[in-house]
Write a protein that holds these residues in place. Structure first.
Motif, PDB file in Angstrom:
ATOM      1  N   ALA A 139       0.833  -1.204   0.000  1.00  0.00           N
ATOM      2  CA  ALA A 139       0.000   0.000   0.000  1.00  0.00           C
ATOM      3  C   ALA A 139       0.872   1.261   0.000  1.00  0.00           C
ATOM      4  O   ALA A 139       0.621   2.208  -0.753  1.00  0.00           O
ATOM      5  CB  ALA A 139      -0.923  -0.014   1.215  1.00  0.00           C
ATOM      6  N   ILE A 194      -1.647   3.764  -1.942  1.00  0.00           N
ATOM      7  CA  ILE A 194      -3.090   3.481  -1.822  1.00  0.00           C
ATOM      8  C   ILE A 194      -3.325   2.883  -0.436  1.00  0.00           C
ATOM      9  O   ILE A 194      -2.362   2.655   0.308  1.00  0.00           O
ATOM     10  CB  ILE A 194      -3.577   2.503  -2.923  1.00  0.00           C
ATOM     11  N   THR A 195      -4.571   2.632  -0.076  1.00  0.00           N
ATOM     12  CA  THR A 195      -4.834   2.104   1.268  1.00  0.00           C
ATOM     13  C   THR A 195      -4.611   0.597   1.311  1.00  0.00           C
ATOM     14  O   THR A 195      -4.705  -0.086   0.285  1.00  0.00           O
ATOM     15  CB  THR A 195      -6.282   2.371   1.718  1.00  0.00           C
ATOM     16  N   THR A 202      -7.522  -1.317  -0.011  1.00  0.00           N
ATOM     17  CA  THR A 202      -7.570  -1.472  -1.471  1.00  0.00           C
ATOM     18  C   THR A 202      -6.675  -2.627  -1.919  1.00  0.00           C
ATOM     19  O   THR A 202      -7.052  -3.438  -2.762  1.00  0.00           O
ATOM     20  CB  THR A 202      -7.132  -0.165  -2.164  1.00  0.00           C
ATOM     21  N   ARG A 242      -8.436  -5.812  -1.059  1.00  0.00           N
ATOM     22  CA  ARG A 242      -9.531  -6.083  -1.996  1.00  0.00           C
ATOM     23  C   ARG A 242      -9.010  -6.562  -3.337  1.00  0.00           C
ATOM     24  O   ARG A 242      -9.545  -7.481  -3.934  1.00  0.00           O
ATOM     25  CB  ARG A 242     -10.368  -4.819  -2.194  1.00  0.00           C
ATOM     26  N   ALA A 243      -7.941  -5.929  -3.806  1.00  0.00           N
ATOM     27  CA  ALA A 243      -7.378  -6.327  -5.101  1.00  0.00           C
ATOM     28  C   ALA A 243      -6.888  -7.774  -5.035  1.00  0.00           C
ATOM     29  O   ALA A 243      -7.149  -8.569  -5.930  1.00  0.00           O
ATOM     30  CB  ALA A 243      -6.234  -5.389  -5.483  1.00  0.00           C
ATOM     31  N   LYS A 246     -15.164  -4.562  -6.985  1.00  0.00           N
ATOM     32  CA  LYS A 246     -15.173  -3.095  -6.947  1.00  0.00           C
ATOM     33  C   LYS A 246     -13.842  -2.483  -7.384  1.00  0.00           C
ATOM     34  O   LYS A 246     -13.757  -1.297  -7.657  1.00  0.00           O
ATOM     35  CB  LYS A 246     -15.492  -2.609  -5.519  1.00  0.00           C
ATOM     36  N   ILE A 247     -12.790  -3.298  -7.388  1.00  0.00           N
ATOM     37  CA  ILE A 247     -11.462  -2.795  -7.749  1.00  0.00           C
ATOM     38  C   ILE A 247     -11.275  -2.909  -9.264  1.00  0.00           C
ATOM     39  O   ILE A 247     -11.559  -3.959  -9.849  1.00  0.00           O
ATOM     40  CB  ILE A 247     -10.381  -3.628  -7.010  1.00  0.00           C
ATOM     41  N   THR A 302      -6.015  -1.369 -11.382  1.00  0.00           N
ATOM     42  CA  THR A 302      -5.487  -1.380 -10.020  1.00  0.00           C
ATOM     43  C   THR A 302      -5.093  -2.792  -9.603  1.00  0.00           C
ATOM     44  O   THR A 302      -4.028  -3.010  -9.023  1.00  0.00           O
ATOM     45  CB  THR A 302      -6.532  -0.826  -9.030  1.00  0.00           C
ATOM     46  N   ARG A 303      -5.968  -3.742  -9.918  1.00  0.00           N
ATOM     47  CA  ARG A 303      -5.681  -5.112  -9.515  1.00  0.00           C
ATOM     48  C   ARG A 303      -4.359  -5.574 -10.135  1.00  0.00           C
ATOM     49  O   ARG A 303      -3.500  -6.150  -9.462  1.00  0.00           O
ATOM     50  CB  ARG A 303      -6.816  -6.052  -9.928  1.00  0.00           C
ATOM     51  N   GLU A 363     -16.059  -5.614   0.838  1.00  0.00           N
ATOM     52  CA  GLU A 363     -15.043  -5.000   1.700  1.00  0.00           C
ATOM     53  C   GLU A 363     -13.838  -5.922   1.889  1.00  0.00           C
ATOM     54  O   GLU A 363     -12.948  -5.637   2.705  1.00  0.00           O
ATOM     55  CB  GLU A 363     -15.644  -4.644   3.063  1.00  0.00           C
TER      56      GLU A 363
END
Lengths: 356, 356
Positions: free
Chosen positions: A11, A16-17, A20, A23-24, A30-31, A35-36, A91
């Protein structure tokens, strides 16, 4: 040995957080693909090993959430779980489920198993009191239960009750207004012209069952009905138990002309017994259940029941959990959500005389 | 820091097995009060901390077993899980459950979650193929799935399939004879005088659905019926889907006089549509489902279905797991158990003409 790469390192590198990154790595829809791809490439470069146990030991986060329910084979609990999953998956959290079969001792071992599996939170509906077939020492069990709830809280693992709750300081809850559900059901039977309404109750040490009993009683009193304790019978949420209790009620000198049950399963059993003995439903005896299990709608003689919007309940439970787990401040607050139930009127209680 | 006490130390001290110690600590009812008291006293004396995570790191044992199913709100899967629990609890194991909602991607994350929670084994029924609403790259998903199954096996975590399986070297399985279940159901409809039998199928990349299709087809051929591919329609295991497909079938120039469905849920939907359109069941159209869900028995127009003894299946799955986890020899063997299903004949298919 060099320090292992964590999602926090990735991160930081990408600005990024950590959420995130998580999640990726967990294929959260949602990603974005871009980004993934970036996260995966960076993770590979930094020799990141997605071992959540290691991560759990380092960061205290496993991204697993434990859900404990009395039984999974009830539409109500399955739907609450579905709601929880719908809210938590995006999430990056995964849901693992344990069932207690309504036994306190099983509840205690489930909590231990989940804590040992390093879950980030426990969302639970507490089990019914002690199994009458296994008379355990109630005081010991209650004290063991309190110990274990305190243990969860001491470890800073968020604990949230839904539907069946206990009042514990610092523990949030999401329930429905059981009093209102029962009051509405009883009022409906009175509106249909019923005069002698029996109540299939259950262990009233559990708040939901006590509140349904109180709602039933209050509706009777508000309509100047005489309250007759003989018409209230305790009964497990099972078809066979409902049959047994209906048999008893029909043997009374003056049998009831309506039954309001805290459970769709015992309501179904009562209906089977009533029909077998040659009575007509709803003409002779009306029956109303609770929970809006799918079969109540499917039956040719569809069963009136109280809907509890379980999926919505699950979503709210998950949201309360997310608020708690993402709350970095030292000030913790309890949240108590009460949802309003809805009476679904069907054939088992709708008197033709009244509707005509 | 001194070495932590393990259950093995306690076992050695008392000259009993580690399994007995584990059972005593987990309040297993098979252990006598005397033994339990002795174990608890010794454990306390030896400063034993019942932290299974620590134990997991030391001994590789967590006493948690993961079960993955497509959905928990089906009586079939809930009953299999009940059977697994009944067999594993007395051995000191706890069961944690994940559901996939029939999505491959969810299945992969569930396996990861359970591996990270350090389970001692994974018992699973694989999810249906890709969600048609989320066209994922099938080849990628299949290769990711194989990777993850290999990952489980590499870690020496026993993996056992039940009901919905994949053929993987070294993986045991417990299934029912779906071909026979379907064959018997179709033969029953032929015996009732039905001439044009439709089949509600499902994704036939899943062996159970393919075998039911083959059983249906073989019964037709063995009775010199013409096999008509137009009477075979794919359909998800949902009430609404069953309604839609029944609508299509009833719009045919020559509608079927019987339906054999691979699912009780789609069978129920078909029944609702057929009755709404004014046809009589079973006189005009007979319907047979599969799985023996409780509602099939509860309905006033009870539904003929194929019983799969799910609790028994769960018990056998658990036994196969125990054999594997307790097998210290290097020689691993696959075990394949095939259970025989039973046709439960009810009103939805029993022609009065034939019974009279």
């Amino acid at each position: 040995m060099s320090k292992k790469t964590t999602i926090y390192d990735i991160a930081k590198k990408l600005n990024i957080t950590a959420a995130t990154v998580s999640r990726a790595l967990n294929n959260n829809p949602k990603i974005s693909e871009t980004t993934r791809a970036l996260v995966l490439k960076t993770a590979a470069k930094m020799n990141y090993e997605q071992n959540k146990l290691a991560l759990a030991l380092k960061s205290g986060k496993s991204f697993n959430v434990g859900v404990i329910v009395p039984r999974i084979d009830s539409n109500f609990f399955a739907s609450v779980i579905r709601g929880i999953e719908e809210e938590l998956h995006p999430e990056g959290y995964h849901v693992i489920i344990c069932q207690t079969h309504d036994q306190k001792s099983q509840e205690l071992t489930n909590v231990n198993s989940l804590l040992n599996a390093q879950v980030d939170g426990i969302l639970m509906s507490i089990s019914n009191a002690n199994d009458p077939n296994k008379p355990e020492n109630k005081k010991d069990i209650n004290s063991a239960e309190n110990d274990i709830f305190n243990n969860i809280l001491k470890k800073n693992v968020p604990l949230i009750f839904f539907d069946r709750k206990k009042d514990i300081k610092g523990v949030s809850s999401v329930i429905i207004d059981d009093f209102k559900g029962a009051y509405d059901a009883t009022q409906h039977l009175i509106d249909q012209g019923k005069k002698r309404i029996a109540h299939l109750s259950n262990n009233r040490e559990i708040a939901i069952f006590n509140n349904r009993y109180l709602g039933y009683k209050q509706a009777l009193l508000d309509n100047d009905f005489e309250f007759d304790e003989n018409l209230v019978i305790n009964c497990f949420s099972k078809v066979d138990e409902g049959r047994k209790v209906a048999k008893k009620l029909l043997e009374m000198k003056e049998p009831p002309d309506a039954i309001f049950s805290v459970s769709d399963f015992s309501a179904l059993g009562a209906i089977q017994e009533i029909l077998e003995q040659g009575y007509k439903i709803p003409e002779d005896i009306s029956v109303v259940g609770f929970s809006n299990e799918p079969f109540t709608k499917f039956m040719e003689l569809s069963i009136t029941s109280v809907d509890q919007s379980p999926t919505e309940m699950g979503r709210i439970v998950a949201k309360v959990f997310l608020e708690e787990v993402n709350n970095d401040s030292k000030i913790k607050s309890e949240k108590h959500v009460v949802l309003s139930p809805e009476l679904m009127i069907r054939k088992s209680s709708l008197s033709p005389a009244v509707t005509a």
